[in-house]
Design an enzyme around this catalytic site. Structure first.
Site, PDB file in Angstrom:
ATOM      1  N   GLU A 370      24.381   1.850  56.807  1.00  0.00           N
ATOM      2  CA  GLU A 370      25.678   1.139  56.866  1.00  0.00           C
ATOM      3  C   GLU A 370      26.863   2.104  56.766  1.00  0.00           C
ATOM      4  O   GLU A 370      27.906   1.798  56.183  1.00  0.00           O
ATOM      5  CB  GLU A 370      25.723   0.018  55.830  1.00  0.00           C
ATOM      6  CG  GLU A 370      24.612  -0.986  56.124  1.00  0.00           C
ATOM      7  CD  GLU A 370      24.828  -2.367  55.606  1.00  0.00           C
ATOM      8  OE1 GLU A 370      25.983  -2.764  55.456  1.00  0.00           O
ATOM      9  OE2 GLU A 370      23.815  -3.048  55.387  1.00  0.00           O
ATOM     10  N   THR A 372      27.227   6.594  56.775  1.00  0.00           N
ATOM     11  CA  THR A 372      26.972   7.696  55.826  1.00  0.00           C
ATOM     12  C   THR A 372      28.187   7.887  54.911  1.00  0.00           C
ATOM     13  O   THR A 372      29.285   7.377  55.196  1.00  0.00           O
ATOM     14  CB  THR A 372      26.757   9.011  56.599  1.00  0.00           C
ATOM     15  OG1 THR A 372      27.950   9.257  57.360  1.00  0.00           O
ATOM     16  CG2 THR A 372      25.571   8.944  57.539  1.00  0.00           C
TER      17      THR A 372
END
Ligand code: CAA
Length: 387
Positions: A370, A372
């Protein structure tokens, strides 16, 4: 901002804590070691309303708020981070965008089934050659007389091997650059595709460092025909659907990280009181106390960031920056806390007989999926510079 939990929020959290202690925690090590999909736990999470927490009851959900969702995500993930992310993908990355952007027919048929736990959803954005730079995806959807044809591949699709539906993003307009417009905007569209649609297939599950029970895989679209009614949101506005969805998803992953860190701290406290060295429980050594203090302080700070983002989402405020801050801090915090938990346990911490090595492996992914940590910093900086 009021961080006092309402009676309902406390009740929901306590229900999740009790369920996690009774039904999940005793199986967490076995799920990790065998890598099996925890089907029976997912079924029970559905029965408890945990798979569509912030979706109105009229569409099969529990009709609760995002803070309740964060509380439950923390409890479930403290017991088993795999169960946490399975829940998070269905709630944040699937049900939430269908509720926000879907048609009444999609809500009636698909949302109702997925929010109640009868069916499961997944989210197809990432591709083998486009992860962080999501706009550059190569999956295309071509318009036909009565719908669209999707071609491409998506990877790291959490829940992909088992999901009944995928919300998939594809390029629907790729204008050629010319002298007047050397950088024309690519337009994306979101589509809802049921499993079993000809041309939509799944590869076998990925092998990963952690979250072994949360299966992910590559999925393929080969001349996959979908009707016009498969479009979610407006044609050409799919990238915004994806980004707005991730604003909520990052609260889920931050909460997962809180759970992993809480579990790491709890077992470290218990171990430090029991284990003796130099004639005293190691909890009496200042070196250990300092580690425990740092773990608790960072966990509390991450929780406040996460709850702030959840409260903003509940009051319909733009929370892009706050979700990114919560996800960035909570995920890196979870890795640091799990790292210290291993240190406190010494050699035993490195053994799979103790849970902290699992927490350490599970924590690591929260810094990656979702978006980095580097992407969260980009999102935060963009908000700062825009203000
Ligand atoms: N809400 C609504 N719209 C948004 C938005 C948001 N939060 N963020 C951006 N947008 C809109 C912008 O307004 C812009 O719209 P216009 O074209 O109309 O101006 C458009 O989206 C493009 O925005 P940017 O120019 O900011 O886009 P960008 O190409 O520079 O990239 C990025 C932005 C933040 C780097 C983005 O690509 C990103 O978030 N990348 C990471 C992808 C990611 O998180 N992937 C996770 C996959 S899911 C997963 O991991 C699931 C799992 O396994 C559990």
């Amino acid at each position: 901002m009021n961080f006092d939990l309402t009676e309902e929020q406390r009740l929901v959290r306590d229900t999740a804590r009790d369920f996690a202690a009774r039904e999940i925690a005793p199986k967490a090590s076995e799920i990790d070691k065998s890598g099996r999909w925890p089907a029976e736990i997912i079924k029970k999470m559905g029965e408890l309303g945990f798979l569509g927490m912030a979706i109105p009851e009229a569409y099969g959900g529990a009709g609760l708020d995002s803070l309740s969702y964060a509380l439950v995500m923390e409890e479930i993930s403290a017991a088993c981070a795999s169960c946490g992310v399975i829940m998070s993908v269905n709630n944040s990355l699937f049900c939430d965008p269908i509720y926000k952007f879907g048609t009444e027919a999609q809500k009636d048929e698909v949302l109702r089934a997925c929010a109640s736990g009868a069916k499961l959803g997944c989210f197809g954005l990432t591709e083998p050659m486009s992860g962080s730079d999501a706009q550059t995806m190569s999956t295309n959807a071509t318009k036909t007389a009565d719908g669209w044809v999707i071609d491409g591949a998506k990877n790291w699709i959490t829940n992909g091997p088992h999901a009944d539906y995928i919300l998939v993003f594809a390029v629907t307009s790729r204008p050629a650059p010319d002298a007047a417009n050397p950088n024309p905007k690519i337009k994306h569209t979101a589509f809802l595709v049921p499993k079993g649609t000809p041309g939509y297939t799944q590869a076998s599950p990925d092998h990963k460092l952690g979250i072994h029970g949360a299966h992910s895989c590559t999925v393929f679209f080969e001349h996959c025909k979908v009707p016009e009614s498969a479009v979610v949101g407006k044609v050409g506005e799919g990238f915004r659907v994806a980004m707005a969805t991730l604003d909520g998803g990052r609260i889920g992953i931050a909460s997962q990280a809180l759970g992993i860190a809480k579990a790491s701290l709890d077992v470290s406290l218990a171990y430090a009181k029991e284990r003796k060295s130099f004639g005293v429980p190691i909890a009496q050594h200042q070196a250990i106390q300092f580690m425990l203090s740092d773990m608790a302080t960072e966990l509390d700070a991450a929780r406040l960031l996460t709850w702030r983002a959840a409260l903003m989402k509940d009051s319909n405020e733009r929370h892009t920056m706050q979700s990114a801050e919560a996800k960035l801090y909570a995920s890196e915090m979870a890795t640091r806390v799990a790292h210290k938990a291993i240190q406190i346990h010494g050699g035993y911490g490195y053994s799979s007989e103790f849970p902290v090595e699992r927490h350490y492996r599970d924590a690591r992914i929260t810094e990656i999926y979702e978006g980095t940590s580097e992407i969260q910093r980009i999102v935060i900086a963009a908000s700062l510079l825009k203000a």
